[in-house]
Motif scaffolding. Structure first.
Motif, short mmCIF file in Angstrom:
data_model
loop_
_atom_site.label_atom_id
_atom_site.label_comp_id
_atom_site.label_asym_id
_atom_site.label_seq_id
_atom_site.Cartn_x
_atom_site.Cartn_y
_atom_site.Cartn_z
N THR A 196 41.74 34.98 36.85
CA THR A 196 42.79 35.39 35.93
C THR A 196 42.32 36.54 35.05
O THR A 196 43.02 37.54 34.88
N VAL A 197 41.11 36.41 34.51
CA VAL A 197 40.60 37.45 33.62
C VAL A 197 40.49 38.79 34.34
O VAL A 197 40.95 39.82 33.85
N VAL A 198 39.93 38.76 35.54
CA VAL A 198 39.73 40.00 36.29
C VAL A 198 41.08 40.65 36.62
O VAL A 198 41.29 41.84 36.38
N VAL A 199 42.00 39.84 37.15
CA VAL A 199 43.29 40.40 37.58
C VAL A 199 44.12 40.82 36.37
O VAL A 199 44.78 41.86 36.38
N ILE A 201 42.02 41.63 42.87
CA ILE A 201 42.17 40.29 43.44
C ILE A 201 40.99 39.96 44.35
O ILE A 201 40.44 38.86 44.31
N SER A 202 40.57 40.95 45.14
CA SER A 202 39.43 40.64 46.03
C SER A 202 38.14 40.49 45.22
O SER A 202 37.31 39.63 45.54
N ALA A 203 38.01 41.26 44.13
CA ALA A 203 36.85 41.06 43.27
C ALA A 203 36.88 39.66 42.67
O ALA A 203 35.85 38.98 42.57
N GLY A 204 38.08 39.22 42.31
CA GLY A 204 38.23 37.87 41.77
C GLY A 204 37.83 36.81 42.78
O GLY A 204 37.15 35.84 42.46
N GLU A 227 40.21 54.46 41.38
CA GLU A 227 40.12 53.32 40.48
C GLU A 227 39.59 52.10 41.22
O GLU A 227 40.18 51.62 42.16
N SER A 228 38.46 51.58 40.78
CA SER A 228 37.96 50.36 41.39
C SER A 228 38.02 49.27 40.35
O SER A 228 37.94 49.51 39.16
N ALA A 229 38.17 48.07 40.82
CA ALA A 229 38.25 46.96 39.89
C ALA A 229 36.88 46.69 39.30
O ALA A 229 35.86 46.90 39.93
#
Lengths: 271, 304, 397
Positions: free
Chosen positions: A150-153, A191-194, A266-268
């Motif tokens: 949640t935090v990341v997204v 999302i994928s980082a999450g 832009e990268s997450a």
């Protein structure tokens, strides 16, 4: 502090170098010693893969590793789904009834001591009379890791220009379509980082898993933990090295995939 | 009604599934912890009394409520052993947070002053150990710190000591482990605020006659305080409840509250006392949690 | 203003594919404008962003909403697009209330201030986005995208992503994307704000040319009065949620209806005073700072005694002694004596500040018609600033 206000002073470089050495040296040493032929962990007996072979003959360890991978994959996927939904609600839902409670519940597990989360979930499972094992650990890990997702997204959504969604609606999308065709593709890296974060957190957890698992279904960290309490064993060095290598491969693969999927710069944030 | 609302309505539906999940697996379990902390130990399965049996009607439920008591909490505050674990948790958390700040700040500062293209690399380098298993990182230190480990070998070889030093099962080892594990949590929020700092402000300060050190104390540090606050709380809160690090690296003479909880639960099978310890730990964490929440909200507003 | 039908360029496919957009060729009845805004109001909390505002916009107009930031012009535009819902009042498009129509179903498209180009889509896919949503056939989409690309001169860039484009190119993509659906009304929210001055000026001309060719109705929001005056047929000046004046650029400049408009649009000299007498469409106005000023009586009769006299700086001429009053003719001349205190050379013109004996300052701008002007007035010189009664605008307070 810096000699030149804008440049990098010797002090900065030294601080940074020492800091990074502190972070990496122990791991490097661990990896090197996993290839040590000697039974004595501290005596260098030449290069060898014998401890890796040992691991692949250790049934209990293999089972634990398999269990951990399954739990991590399933809980990370569940957590990504739920966490993304939560992030969308928080970032785009405006004010709604129960929002404060919702965000409170999603944020507190981030800093909640694991002993409390583990204990409370166990008490719930006991009260529900649920059989403890794969699913209870998976649920526990999902609960913890969805908050990180949640935090990341959410932070990605917050930085996303909202006029993009308006433009999509202006061009004929209803809100749901606007989300699917514009917002979603742009937050896929986050999302994928999450998912990755959830996966590694699950693969890492000892405390919550210890509380919520049942007899006969130990995860890899639980096994490692009980071995480590008894002292250093070369086999553990080998296992740890493999875990590190595995996670590294997953991270590299995922970052390549997200770079391919979005050629924009832009990268997450990885955290 | 506005555009935000047009989008907000469907977005709110997204909350349903995670909401239900968190209520069921986060909120409700706390109810159980609270309830069991007020129960009594019993040699049974589950090992506590009273049990709430909703099938046995109102009378039984009322009796069960009557049987709840604060005995476990009384035990926690009357027994010096428990009080000692509380104090130790606080002392350890405060000390390690301070060390973390002292070590983390220069690193974050160094990162923020790097040329732009190196900053991303430096950040990745700080984050990557965070991705590798926490347990493995502690284990790596056990490798180094053990009796005939690398550290003692080096010290002996350099003739700094004549006999191997005992590192494991000491507070130093524990602090080392904690600092090592939590360093990224301190560095990242600090870096985030320091990187946002406009270099023109530093130039303005030196233009107005401030020496580099004065510039740091008068401009850089005050502006980085939100990051300091976030980093401090992000480390302090979980360290208070830390279990694995003290268990593996510190001696067994004194325990932190997380260890007490674990011991009561797994070894003594005293679920009510373990639950009471959990509630007490939570109470300890309420003020810093609220503080953190406020800080986060302020930063979010500042950015919004 | 153009007399072309808005549909002149539209290919036939449009009728079949975008029935909403091509609703009866907006042939406005004389009494029914394309867009009618009736008493529309919008509050955010306690802040009245738009205050019971009414406005008619005719088909084929290039209309500008001009005002300082926070005056409610963007809110009004967003209500037309459907991103904000009015608290009160009605918005009629082609005679139909569009309140219940969701933004994605309105035959109106918007060009966003920051362009809002989808960063994950190529130029082509950005332009095709709205067409796909409308369910247009693939081949038709390709044709339409091709037309749009040619229209905004983006040939060769179709495959680029937005972050590979310059600011000017992005602006063109945003324009093409909004135009592709052939909306009945195109809304432009500060479309040129992000461009540098030179590019902005050439783009203004291109937008005007485009609007004329397509015969489409454009509504532009801007805080730049020059931009509004260059491009628009009519301008609505907004302040604090209200329309201060709706007029052609010329009317707005030469005959501002209020002191606020006079001060907001262009530079102006203002003197407060009282009407002392009237004769042959002339008002004698006594001002404390400039004595008696003779002004032409405006068409709309002044009813109040307390008025302001407004004179544009370029109407104020300087000379050493002032023109000889043509005694006997009706042409009275207003003469103000003072000392030049400040000279600003701006290239095409020079602005002089003249301090009158009363202490008031009058600004005069004069075109630099000669390259070498040895007669230019320098600071400290005593001069006469003069203007005719027709140069004065009388504003009621």
């Amino acid at each position: 502090m810096a000699r030149r206000v804008n440049g990098i002073s010797r002090f900065n470089v030294t601080a940074l170098a020492l800091g990074l050495a502190f972070l990496y040296l122990p791991i490097v040493i661990l990896v090197i010693y996993s290839f040590n032929a000697s039974r004595l962990v501290t005596v260098w007996g030449g290069w060898s893969l014998r401890w890796y072979a040992e691991f692949f003959n250790d049934r209990a360890m293999l089972d634990a590793a398999w269990m951990s991978l399954r739990v991590a994959a399933v809980s990370a996927t569940l957590a990504t789904l739920l966490g993304t939904l939560g992030a969308v609600a928080l970032a785009r839902g405006g004010r709604f009834r129960g929002r404060a409670l919702f965000s409170g519940m999603l944020y507190s597990p981030l800093v909640m001591p694991e002993v409390i989360s583990g204990l409370s979930l166990l008490l719930l499972f006991v009260a529900l009379d649920a059989e403890r094992g794969f699913w209870t650990v998976t649920i526990a890990h999902t609960t913890l890791t969805m908050c990180f997702v949640t935090v990341v997204v959410q932070s990605r959504l917050a930085s996303l220009d909202r006029s993009l969604e308006e433009a999509a609606m202006d061009l004929g999308c209803d809100p749901v379509r606007a989300f699917l065709s514009v917002t979603l593709p742009l937050i896929i890296p986050a999302i994928s980082a999450g998912w990755m974060l959830a996966f590694t957190l699950s693969l890492d957890d000892v405390v919550i898993a210890s509380f919520t698992t049942g007899p006969g279904s130990a995860t890899l960290p639980i096994r490692i933990y009980s071995e480590v309490r008894l002292g250093v064993k070369p086999e553990i060095n080998a296992i740890c090295t493999m875990v590190i290598a595995f996670i590294a491969v997953v991270i590299v693969a995922a970052s390549f995939a997200s770079k391919l999927s979005s050629s924009q710069g832009e990268s997450a944030a990885p955290l | 009604m506005s555009a935000r609302n047009i989008f907000a309505r469907p977005a709110r539906y997204a909350a349903i599934a995670p909401y239900l999940w968190m209520v069921l697996f986060f909120l409700v379990p706390f109810g159980f912890v609270l309830k069991i902390s007020l129960s009594q130990t019993a040699i049974a399965q589950p090992p506590y009394l009273p049990l709430f049996e909703f099938t046995e009607g109102w009378g039984a439920l009322k009796a069960a409520f009557a049987a709840l008591s604060l005995d476990n909490f009384r035990l926690l505050i009357s027994d010096n052993l428990y009080i000692a674990t509380y104090l130790r948790s606080l002392v350890v958390a405060v000390t390690s947070t301070l060390i973390l700040l002292l070590i983390g700040y220069p690193i974050a500062y160094g990162m923020a002053r790097l040329p732009q293209r190196w900053q991303g690399v430096a950040m990745m380098l700080v984050i990557v150990p965070f991705w590798t298993s926490f347990l493995i990182r502690i284990y790596a230190w056990i490798n180094i710190l053990q009796h005939d480990g690398l550290l003692n070998k080096i010290l002996l070889a350099l003739h700094l000591v004549s006999v191997p030093v005992v590192w494991l099962s000491t507070d130093s080892a524990m602090y080392l482990g904690i600092v090592y594990s939590y360093l990224p949590f301190m560095i990242l929020p600090l870096y985030a605020t320091l990187a946002k700092l406009d270099p023109a402000l530093l130039e303005a300060a030196s233009d107005l006659g401030a020496a580099p050190l004065a510039t740091f104390w008068l401009v850089t540090f005050p502006l980085s305080l939100p990051g300091v606050g976030a980093g401090v709380l992000l480390c302090f809160i979980p360290i208070v409840g830390e279990f694995v690090i003290p268990d593996l690296l510190a001696g067994s003479s004194s325990m932190m509250i997380g260890q007490t909880l674990w011991l009561e639960f797994f070894t003594n099978k005293d679920w009510p006392v373990a639950s009471a310890a959990a509630v007490a730990l939570l109470l300890l964490l309420v003020p810093p949690l609220l503080l953190y929440d406020r800080l986060q909200r302020r930063t979010l507003q500042g950015e919004g | 203003m153009t007399e072309e039908s808005p549909e002149i360029d539209a290919p036939e496919i449009e009728e079949a594919v975008l029935p909403v957009k091509s609703a009866p060729p907006a042939e406005p009845a004389a009494d029914m404008p394309l867009l009618r805004i009736e008493g529309v109001g919008k509050k955010f909390g306690n802040f009245r962003a738009v205050d019971r505002l009414s406005l008619d916009i005719r088909a084929g107009e290039f209309f500008a909403l001009l005002g300082p930031s926070g005056c409610g012009k963007t809110t009004l535009l967003r209500m037309l697009a459907g991103f904000e819902t009015p608290d009160e009042g009605r918005i009629l498009l082609d005679g139909k209330d569009i309140a219940p129509v969701a933004p994605h179903q309105r035959p109106v498209n918007m060009m966003f201030q920051n362009y809002a180009l989808f960063p994950h889509l190529s130029v082509r896919d950005n332009i095709a986005f709205g067409l796909k949503r409308a369910g247009m056939a693939r081949a038709d989409i390709a044709t339409r995208v091709g037309e749009m690309v040619a229209l905004v001169k983006l040939d060769g860039l179709e495959k680029r992503k937005p972050d590979q484009l310059s600011g000017g190119q992005k602006q063109r993509v945003a324009l093409a994307r909004a135009l592709a659906r052939r909306p009945q009304v195109l809304l432009l929210d500060e479309p040129l704000a992000a461009l540098d001055k030179k590019l902005r000026e050439s783009t203004q001309l291109e937008l005007m040319e485009l609007q004329r060719r397509l015969g489409m109705t454009f509504i532009i929001v801007t805080h730049d009065q020059e931009e509004a005056m260059t491009m628009a047929n009519r301008i609505g000046v907004m302040d604090a949620g209200r329309l201060e004046q709706v007029a052609t650029p010329r009317e707005l400049y030469e005959a501002p209806r209020s002191r606020w408009v006079a001060e907001f649009v262009g530079d102006i000299n203002l003197f407060e005073g009282e009407i002392s007498s009237r004769e042959h469409h002339r008002l004698n106005i006594w001002t404390r700072l400039a004595g008696t000023i003779v002004a032409a009586e405006p068409r709309q009769r002044v009813t109040q005694a307390n008025v302001s006299v407004a004179i544009r700086p370029e109407k104020v001429k300087l000379s050493r002694r002032g023109p000889v009053s043509d005694a006997g003719t009706s042409q009275a001349i207003n003469r103000l004596e003072g000392v030049v205190t400040d000279v600003s050379y701006l290239g095409g013109l020079t602005v002089y500040k003249v301090k009158l004996d009363s202490g008031a300052v009058v600004r005069s701008s004069m075109a630099n018609t000669a390259r070498l002007d040895f007669d230019a007035y320098s600071a400290g010189r005593r001069v006469v600033a003069w203007f005719t009664p027709d140069d004065c605008v009388v504003l009621e307070q």
